[in-house]
Motif scaffolding. Structure first.
Motif, short mmCIF file in Angstrom:
data_model
loop_
_atom_site.label_atom_id
_atom_site.label_comp_id
_atom_site.label_asym_id
_atom_site.label_seq_id
_atom_site.Cartn_x
_atom_site.Cartn_y
_atom_site.Cartn_z
N ASP A 1 9.60 0.19 -14.62
CA ASP A 1 9.20 1.07 -15.75
C ASP A 1 11.39 1.04 -15.60
N ALA A 2 12.32 1.40 -16.53
CA ALA A 2 13.97 1.58 -16.58
C ALA A 2 14.36 2.50 -15.49
N ALA A 3 13.78 3.50 -15.44
CA ALA A 3 13.94 4.30 -13.93
C ALA A 3 14.23 3.43 -12.71
N LEU A 4 13.39 2.72 -12.08
CA LEU A 4 13.43 2.02 -10.73
C LEU A 4 14.36 0.68 -11.32
N MET A 5 14.72 0.17 -12.55
CA MET A 5 15.93 -0.63 -12.56
C MET A 5 17.10 -0.40 -12.32
N ASP A 6 17.11 0.90 -12.90
CA ASP A 6 18.43 1.57 -12.32
C ASP A 6 18.90 1.33 -10.84
N LYS B 1 1.01 -1.77 0.39
CA LYS B 1 0.29 -0.08 -0.03
C LYS B 1 0.68 1.43 0.50
N TYR B 2 1.85 0.89 -0.54
CA TYR B 2 2.59 2.40 -0.48
C TYR B 2 2.41 3.52 -1.88
N THR B 3 2.22 5.17 -1.07
CA THR B 3 2.08 5.54 -1.49
C THR B 3 2.90 6.40 -2.68
N GLU B 4 4.46 6.36 -2.25
CA GLU B 4 4.87 7.69 -2.71
C GLU B 4 5.78 6.47 -3.83
N ARG B 5 6.26 7.07 -5.22
CA ARG B 5 7.38 6.04 -5.35
C ARG B 5 8.92 6.44 -4.81
N SER B 6 9.27 7.00 -4.42
CA SER B 6 10.71 6.97 -3.32
C SER B 6 9.92 6.37 -2.45
N GLN B 7 9.45 5.18 -1.85
CA GLN B 7 8.83 3.74 -1.40
C GLN B 7 9.78 3.45 -1.66
N LEU B 8 9.16 3.10 -3.17
CA LEU B 8 9.55 1.83 -3.73
C LEU B 8 10.86 2.15 -4.52
N GLU B 9 11.16 2.95 -4.87
CA GLU B 9 12.54 3.11 -5.61
C GLU B 9 14.05 2.71 -3.68
N ASP B 10 13.09 3.51 -2.61
CA ASP B 10 14.36 3.19 -2.06
C ASP B 10 14.51 1.66 -0.95
N ALA B 11 13.17 0.47 -1.30
CA ALA B 11 12.72 -0.75 -1.35
C ALA B 11 14.33 -1.61 -1.89
N VAL B 12 13.76 -1.02 -3.20
CA VAL B 12 14.78 -2.72 -4.24
C VAL B 12 16.17 -1.86 -4.39
N ALA B 13 16.26 -0.90 -3.74
CA ALA B 13 17.82 -0.57 -3.90
C ALA B 13 18.75 -2.09 -3.98
N ASP B 14 18.15 -2.93 -2.99
CA ASP B 14 19.05 -3.62 -2.57
C ASP B 14 17.98 -5.46 -2.62
N ALA C 1 13.58 -2.45 -21.51
CA ALA C 1 14.47 -2.27 -20.27
C ALA C 1 14.94 -2.90 -19.58
N ALA C 2 14.09 -4.16 -19.10
CA ALA C 2 14.36 -5.78 -18.10
C ALA C 2 15.62 -6.11 -18.89
N THR C 3 15.26 -6.37 -20.44
CA THR C 3 16.89 -7.44 -21.41
C THR C 3 17.30 -6.32 -21.08
N ALA C 4 18.19 -5.01 -21.25
CA ALA C 4 18.87 -4.44 -21.24
C ALA C 4 19.85 -4.84 -20.24
N ARG C 5 19.76 -4.99 -19.27
CA ARG C 5 19.99 -4.63 -18.22
C ARG C 5 19.94 -6.46 -17.21
N ASN C 6 20.37 -7.31 -18.69
CA ASN C 6 19.26 -8.99 -17.54
C ASN C 6 18.89 -8.45 -16.83
N ILE C 7 18.08 -8.95 -16.70
CA ILE C 7 17.27 -9.00 -15.97
C ILE C 7 15.61 -9.91 -16.33
N VAL C 8 15.84 -10.43 -16.02
CA VAL C 8 14.63 -11.51 -15.82
C VAL C 8 13.19 -11.33 -16.05
N VAL C 9 12.04 -11.50 -15.85
CA VAL C 9 10.42 -11.17 -16.23
C VAL C 9 9.78 -11.71 -16.46
#
Length: 305
Positions: A60-65, A35-48, A87-95
């Motif tokens: 999207d690509a920006a989040l994957m970065d 139930k996150y409300t801000e994009r920044s919350q997702l960006e922080d959580a996905v960092a590691d 974007a995922a393919t370019a970063r060798n991320i499987v979807v």
């Protein structure tokens, strides 16, 4: 490794428990962002995060970065147009997606909408039955196959069109292949849409198809709102007071349509096709299982990119 479940539209608590058990049994750490409300919350959580499980969340690509360790993204559900595959393919991320896990739930919603529309939203006036009606399915994937199976018990006559499905497969499910998309719309009392939103399908359902539907027809959309030409839909509904449009994907002009056409249109408050306890559990466990399996073997199961 860290497996992040990031869901703006969260899983049911029991599904989360099952996902956690699957992840921790494999020796990984589960992180939850619900139930996150801000994009920044997702960006922080996905960092590691090493793996990411999502539902309809936009990836999207920006989040994957922001996620240098990310190896796999699993969409808990069939549709994956919310994920930038290139974007995922370019970063060798499987979807991956989890085909079939939500299919029965969506199919039951289709039938619920068909009955509700046929009974005039239960307003006490004389409606119609599903029995004996001609029902057309636009695409013949897992959801459509479940719809066809349920309709068999209603005594409906089912046809389908799908350029990627062989006629023999449709016939094996008791479904008659339609000659064309035009024949599907012109020849059925109810048409249920099950196509993805692609450059080829966006806006593809408009005046020509909708206006060709028989008198008293019902158009049901539990797929993607983008496939409908909303302006042309409104025009045809104005010209054809006998037609109805029910959708699990609220159009951008929903308020206008409700104001102009009342109970001839119906839209769920939010996409709820997969919002059942059973589908929640099925898709969540499948997504966790696929993420864990990939991290262990490096072999994808339902890769879509």
């Amino acid at each position: 490794m860290k497996i992040l479940v990031a869901t703006e539209k969260h899983f049911a608590p029991k599904a989360v428990e099952a996902i956690r058990a699957k992840v921790e049994e494999a020796g990984h750490t589960l992180a939850l962002l619900e139930k996150y409300t801000e994009r920044s919350q997702l960006e922080d959580a996905v960092a590691d995060a090493d793996a990411l499980i999502v539902r309809s969340d936009k990836i999207d690509a920006a989040l994957m970065d922001k996620a240098p360790r990310l190896k796999i993204i699993v969409r808990a559900g069939a549709g994956y147009d919310n994920i930038d595959l290139a974007a995922a393919t370019a970063r060798n991320i499987v979807v991956e997606n989890t085909p079939g896990q939500n299919s029965r739930a969506v199919a039951e919603l289709v039938l619920g909408m068909a009955i509700m529309a046929g009974r005039n939203n239960y307003d006490g006036t004389t409606g119609c039955e599903i029995s004996g009606k001609r029902v057309g399915l636009q695409a013949f994937g897992q959801v459509s196959r479940n719809v066809a199976k349920v309709l068999e018990g209603f005594g409906a006559k089912v046809s389908a069109v799908d350029p990627f499905c062989k006629a023999e497969v449709m016939k094996e499910h008791g479904v008659e292949p339609a000659e064309s998309i035009e024949a599907l719309y012109a020849g059925n009392d109810i048409v249920s849409i099950h196509i993805p939103a692609t450059p080829q399908t966006v806006g593809s359902i408009g005046r020509a198809l909708i206006a060709s539907m028989p008198k008293g027809a019902i158009l049901i959309n539990t797929a993607r709102k983008e496939v409908i030409n909303e302006a042309e839909l409104a025009e045809v509904l104005e010209e054809r007071p006998d037609l109805k449009y029910f959708a699990d994907v609220k159009p951008d002009n929903a308020a206008e349509l409700v104001e102009r056409f009342g109970t001839r249109v119906f839209f769920t408050p939010k996409k709820c096709g997969a919002q059942t306890r059973e589908a929640n559990m099925n898709a969540g466990i499948a997504a966790a299982d696929q993420a864990v399996s990939f991290l262990a073997t490096g072999k994808p199961r339902f890769k879509v990119n």
